[in-house]
Design a protein around this motif. Structure first.
Motif, short mmCIF file in Angstrom:
data_model
loop_
_atom_site.label_atom_id
_atom_site.label_comp_id
_atom_site.label_asym_id
_atom_site.label_seq_id
_atom_site.Cartn_x
_atom_site.Cartn_y
_atom_site.Cartn_z
N VAL A 61 0.85 -1.20 0.00
CA VAL A 61 0.00 0.00 0.00
C VAL A 61 0.89 1.25 0.00
CG1 VAL A 61 -1.68 1.37 1.32
CG2 VAL A 61 -1.98 -1.11 1.11
N GLY A 62 1.94 1.22 0.83
CA GLY A 62 2.88 2.34 0.89
C GLY A 62 3.51 2.60 -0.47
N LEU A 63 3.96 1.54 -1.11
CA LEU A 63 4.59 1.67 -2.43
C LEU A 63 3.60 2.25 -3.44
CD1 LEU A 63 6.99 0.84 -4.42
CD2 LEU A 63 5.56 -1.15 -4.90
N PHE A 64 2.40 1.69 -3.47
CA PHE A 64 1.41 2.14 -4.45
C PHE A 64 1.02 3.60 -4.20
CE2 PHE A 64 -0.52 -1.53 -6.92
CZ PHE A 64 0.58 -2.36 -6.76
N THR A 65 0.91 3.98 -2.94
CA THR A 65 0.52 5.34 -2.60
C THR A 65 1.55 6.35 -3.09
OG1 THR A 65 -0.51 4.47 -0.62
CG2 THR A 65 -0.18 6.83 -0.68
N VAL A 66 2.80 5.98 -2.95
CA VAL A 66 3.88 6.89 -3.35
C VAL A 66 4.06 6.91 -4.87
CG1 VAL A 66 6.38 7.20 -3.26
CG2 VAL A 66 5.13 6.68 -1.17
N LYS A 67 3.96 5.75 -5.45
CA LYS A 67 4.35 5.62 -6.86
C LYS A 67 3.22 5.90 -7.86
CE LYS A 67 6.82 2.39 -9.87
NZ LYS A 67 7.54 1.10 -9.93
#
Ligand code: HEM
Length: 122
Positions: free
Chosen positions: A106-112
């Protein structure tokens, strides 16, 4: 299709609520936009076509709610009609470890990636 990194956004994708069935049209075939749902949010991952595009390593997540697969670090044989007909996965049986793993994605998707709405029931 080659698995290269395309710097390509999808201006045609407007923020809205998505059912799993609507989402299922966005697998990136015909070079169209690629959407993936994770923990109730839908992301436009077209920038990651080299991961999720046709023939690429993570194509199995394209156009789907990938939450359970990401949480459990697993792949399956792809989207099924039964999956599209079923309610949204509540993820309630997942372990704390699975949920931590999911939150990292989720963190990765939110940032990217751009969030393009919520996953909703039909
Ligand atoms: C042999 C096992 C695996 C290898 C060698 C591998 C390798 C990689 C590499 C090199 C990246 C790119 C990281 C970066 O951009 O910095 C990546 C990203 C990723 N991997 Fe894996 N991976 C493996 C297993 C898995 C599994 C089991 C899953 C989930 C079921 C998974 C899901 C992802 C996702 C979602 C991304 C992010 C792609 C993006 O940026 O949109 N990987 N992996």
């Amino acid at each position: 299709m080659e698995c290269i990194y395309h710097e390509q956004r999808s201006p045609q994708i407007r923020y809205k609520s998505w059912t799993k069935r609507e989402l299922s049209k966005y697998t990136g075939s015909d070079n169209g936009p690629i959407l993936i749902a994770v923990k109730g949010k839908v992301y436009d991952v077209s920038l990651g076509r080299g991961f999720y595009g046709t023939g690429c390593a993570y194509n199995v997540f394209a156009g789907r709610d990938a939450s359970r697969l990401l949480a459990t670090q697993s792949f399956d044989d792809g989207m099924t009609e039964a999956e599209l007909d079923a309610p949204i996965d509540s993820l309630q049986d997942l372990t704390d470890e699975d949920l931590e793993s999911l939150d990292a994605y989720v963190g990765l998707f939110t940032v990217k990636y751009q969030c393009v709405g919520d996953l909703i029931e039909d």
